[in-house]
Write an enzyme that holds these catalytic residues in place. Structure first.
Site, PDB file in Angstrom:
ATOM      1  CD  GLU A   1      -1.748   4.329  -5.935  1.00 43.91           C
ATOM      2  OE1 GLU A   1      -1.111   4.867  -4.881  1.00 43.91           O
ATOM      3  OE2 GLU A   1      -1.072   3.995  -6.811  1.00 43.91           O
TER       4      GLU A   1
ATOM      5  CG  PHE B   1      -1.907  -1.334   1.224  1.00 43.13           C
ATOM      6  CD1 PHE B   1      -2.676  -1.535   0.372  1.00 43.13           C
ATOM      7  CD2 PHE B   1      -1.559  -2.149   2.453  1.00 43.13           C
ATOM      8  CE1 PHE B   1      -3.363  -2.736   0.379  1.00 43.13           C
ATOM      9  CE2 PHE B   1      -2.288  -3.222   2.264  1.00 43.13           C
ATOM     10  CZ  PHE B   1      -3.427  -3.557   1.494  1.00 43.13           C
TER      11      PHE B   1
ATOM     12  CB  THR C   1      -5.711  -9.745 -10.621  1.00 42.39           C
ATOM     13  OG1 THR C   1      -5.243  -9.353 -12.056  1.00 42.39           O
ATOM     14  CG2 THR C   1      -5.700 -11.215 -10.416  1.00 42.39           C
TER      15      THR C   1
ATOM     16  CD  GLN D   1      -4.945  -4.638  -6.772  1.00 43.62           C
ATOM     17  OE1 GLN D   1      -4.253  -3.285  -6.583  1.00 43.62           O
ATOM     18  NE2 GLN D   1      -4.592  -5.276  -5.959  1.00 43.62           N
TER      19      GLN D   1
HETATM   20 MO1  MOS Z   1       1.500   3.200  -3.705  1.00 49.00          MO
HETATM   21  S1  MOS Z   1       1.048   4.606  -2.399  1.00 49.00           S
HETATM   22  O1  MOS Z   1       2.188   4.182  -4.832  1.00 49.00           O
HETATM   23  O2  MOS Z   1       2.627   2.185  -3.125  1.00 49.00           O
END
Ligand code: MOS
Length: 691
Positions: free
Chosen positions: A655, A229, A584, A588
């Site tokens: 993200e 993360f 996957t 995510q």
């Molecule tokens: Mo991610 S916060 O770009 O590892």
């Protein structure tokens, strides 16, 4: 072609059966165990380290401190310069380390090391009136610290309606299931590290810098990683300590951080404070957007969360100002956590847009669509695909937004108040040069290697698919090798750029290899054929705005008596182009949405101003969303959009799903209760206090 299908993860069976070997689990003869000692003051100078009680235990081999540790050279983050000076910049900073023949003796020894300090005053709270705030020139990821278009103040003065609000988010910490783990072994001036990280090539570079040796002399092995993360992008100070311990003792050394240590020896996310001012005409046309962002860094290293950066891309307004200010605090250097800057910044902006919709008596969906820009607002660059409007309209249809009565606090059944809210999402498309090697054998099989890492994203499987497709063979003829720095320079698993970057290199190597096979008349010679390719020169010019967009729709129920919030439904629609692996990729998006709910309702590291301490440094008190917190969760993708934006195909996915999710929850809570929570997390007492 397997691209776009949902092949199961290559290592899935190994992971669920326990066969997959993680960094700490490699057997090493004669290994010693390292336990770091963290500073017990928030600011000061170490005046003495007394290791005699620890050394009385014959199992303790060494007690390391700044007086006896070897010199290191500046690397990526000042926090990595462990045991290089007596200065204490924050509580928990590594001030000593105990090396022992068992983990128990190392930990017990660390308890017995007596460190004395001259304590200095400390500052650990984010304060907008702090007289020492700095105006950084640039933020993380290279955005300007301040950018101005038009005359924001004049436009706000002239606006029919102004929203002027402050939104805050607390410090948050990355909590991957696997904590940081490192095994370090020296052979002369060569270093071998088994390590849990988000980029073996980057970690090798960091150790090369720290030890002033060519990075080619550092091998980093990272076969399986239990989550990151953002916490494992660069070596933890504790991992650096492990290489120091191995150097000093001349023996292999290993370490695995406790959950508690993850709160100070691994970076988390800064607290943020965003003052958002929006000016609009009665008809809903935005005339001014002002995002004034405040965040902190440590006193030893400048890290500037790009809190206002998403605001630069979202909505059309002739006048746009984004400014970042920075406080220097006696806390560990914060660094990246899933969607740095975008996650806290979009909580602020997307909450403010909802408030503006109420002020204008407009539907928040219509308000967003009415301010869709033709080019990127801050830069004027054309978009390389956007599709935010399609995400909003598709989401509205799937969710059933059309019949919504905007009146807050009126849908009550028994003790439950019901409400819905929406928010937009965005994340930039990053991609960087990487190196891959493809090898063909005469028996028709292929081996492909790249210094990628799979931190749980499915990257290994996606790269295997890309390799097979590029070679034009079924996947069972391809073996994919990842997780070693020696496979060559490569991108990080960060910025949602890993698969695009590594995949581009894999595709290029495989394509060139096929050309070589064709040159040989289609037959692979007895000693095989091998091609190494690099994509540094294949990166797109930075003349277009390259981002992914999405939209979250949320339904909550709030207990009118207790203030408890339940997210009944969170539906996201995302435009990220063709996924390499649909299964996957979907996973995510779902995982990021869960993390968004977690931040909205639970996540918060509490700072004790007197002690300079992260108080709730474990999972009993730092709450993350678990199964019981998640009900209806749906992620949909606009798969027809932007299929060829990166060298691997579609845009990054890791993200996108978290950005905006917090605002969607907060907006739904307002709709349910009439209580506007502008300070995450949305806890019972904030709703009760206001109600
Ligand atoms: Mo991610 S916060 O770009 O590892």
């Amino acid at each position: 072609m397997t691209t776009g299908t949902g092949l199961p993860r290559l290592e899935g069976r190994d992971k669920v059966t326990g066969a997959a070997r993680y960094a700490y689990e490699y057997p090493v003869d004669g290994v010693l165990y390292v336990w770091p000692v963290g500073a017990s003051v928030a600011s000061g100078t170490v005046t003495n380290v007394d290791g005699s009680a620890a050394l009385a235990d014959p199992a303790v081999v060494a007690v390391l401190d700044h007086t006896n540790a070897p010199r290191l050279h500046p690397a990526v983050i000042a926090d990595q310069l462990v045991l290089q000076s007596a200065t204490v910049a924050y509580r928990g900073q590594v001030v000593a380390g105990v090396v022992a023949t068992t983990p128990e003796a190392a930990r017990e020894g660390a308890e017995q090391v007596l460190v004395r300090y001259a304590e200095h005053p400390h500052k650990v709270m984010l304060d907008p009136d702090d007289p020492d705030l700095e105006l950084p020139e640039t933020t993380n990821a290279g955005f300007p610290g301040t950018s101005v278009k038009g005359d924001v103040d004049a436009a706000l003065d002239a606006a029919d309606v102004v929203v002027d609000r402050v939104y805050t988010t607390p410090p948050e910490h990355n909590n991957p299931m696997e904590t940081v783990a490192t095994i370090a072994q020296w052979d002369g001036d060569r270093l071998l590290v088994h390590d849990s990280n988000q980029g073996p090539a980057a970690v090798a570079t960091a150790y090369g810098m720290l030890w002033d040796i060519p990075h080619e002399q550092v091998e980093v092995v990272t076969e399986h990683v239990g989550g990151g993360f953002g916490s494992k992008v660069w070596p933890s100070p504790a991992s650096v300590l492990t290489t120091v311990a191995a150097r000093v003792t001349g023996r292999p050394c290993k370490l695995m951080l406790s959950r508690q240590q993850m709160f100070t020896m691994v970076p988390g996310r800064t607290a943020t404070r965003s003052r958002i001012r929006l000016g609009a005409r009665r008809d809903g046309t935005l005339t001014a957007i002002d995002h004034d962002a405040l965040q902190y860094t440590s006193v030893i290293h400048e890290f500037v969360e790009q809190t206002g950066s998403a605001t630069r891309t979202m909505y059309a307004a002739d006048n746009l100002r984004v400014r970042h200010r920075l406080a220097r605090l006696n806390l560990p250097t914060p660094r990246v956590m899933r969607a740095p800057g975008k996650t806290p910044g979009m909580f602020a902006l997307e909450s403010a847009i909802d408030e503006l919709a109420y002020a204008l008596d407009l539907d928040p969906l219509a308000l967003r669509m009415a301010n869709e820009p033709a080019t990127e607002p801050a830069t004027g660059q054309p978009f390389d695909g956007r599709h935010l409007v399609e995400c909003l309209t598709t989401g509205a249809e799937r969710f059933g937004w059309a019949d919504r009565d905007p009146t807050p606090g009126v849908r009550r059944h028994g003790r439950a108040l019901f409400g819905t809210g929406l928010a937009s999402s965005m994340y930039p498309v990053y991609q960087s040069g990487s190196t891959a090697t493809a090898r063909a054998e005469p028996d028709g099989t292929f081996g492909v290697s790249v210094a990628a890492v799979d931190i749980g994203t499915g990257a290994r499987t996606a790269l295997w698919q890309l390799a097979a497709d590029a070679c034009g063979v079924p996947t069972d003829r391809v073996t994919i090798h990842i997780g070693r720095a020696s496979y060559g320079p490569a991108a990080l698993a960060g910025g949602s750029s890993g698969t695009a970057s590594w995949g581009g290199a894999v595709r290029k190597a495989c394509t060139e290899l096929c050309e070589r096979i064709a040159e040989h008349g289609g037959a692979v010679p007895a000693d095989g054929l091998e091609v190494t390719a690099n994509t540094d020169a294949d990166q797109p010019a930075a003349d277009r705005a390259r981002h992914s967009y999405g939209a979250h729709f949320c339904a909550v129920r709030v207990d009118a008596d207790t203030g408890q919030v339940r997210v009944d439904r969170l539906l996201g629609v995302f435009a990220h182009g063709r996924p390499v692996n649909a299964r996957t990729a979907h996973s995510q998006l779902l995982g990021a949405m869960v993390m968004g709910v977690s931040m909205a309702l639970h996540e918060q590291t509490v700072v004790d101003p007197g002690l300079g301490l992260f108080v709730n440094h474990d999972l009993a008190q730092y709450h993350v969303a678990t199964n019981a917190d998640i009900r209806g969760l749906e992620a949909h993708s606009l798969e027809w959009a932007d299929d060829d934006i990166t060298l691997a195909g579609g845009k990054g996915i890791g993200e996108l799903g978290i950005v905006g999710a917090g605002a969607a929850v907060a907006n739904a809570v307002y709709h349910a209760t009439g209580v506007r929570v502008r300070d995450l997390p949305i806890t019972l007492e904030k709703i009760r206090r206001a109600g």
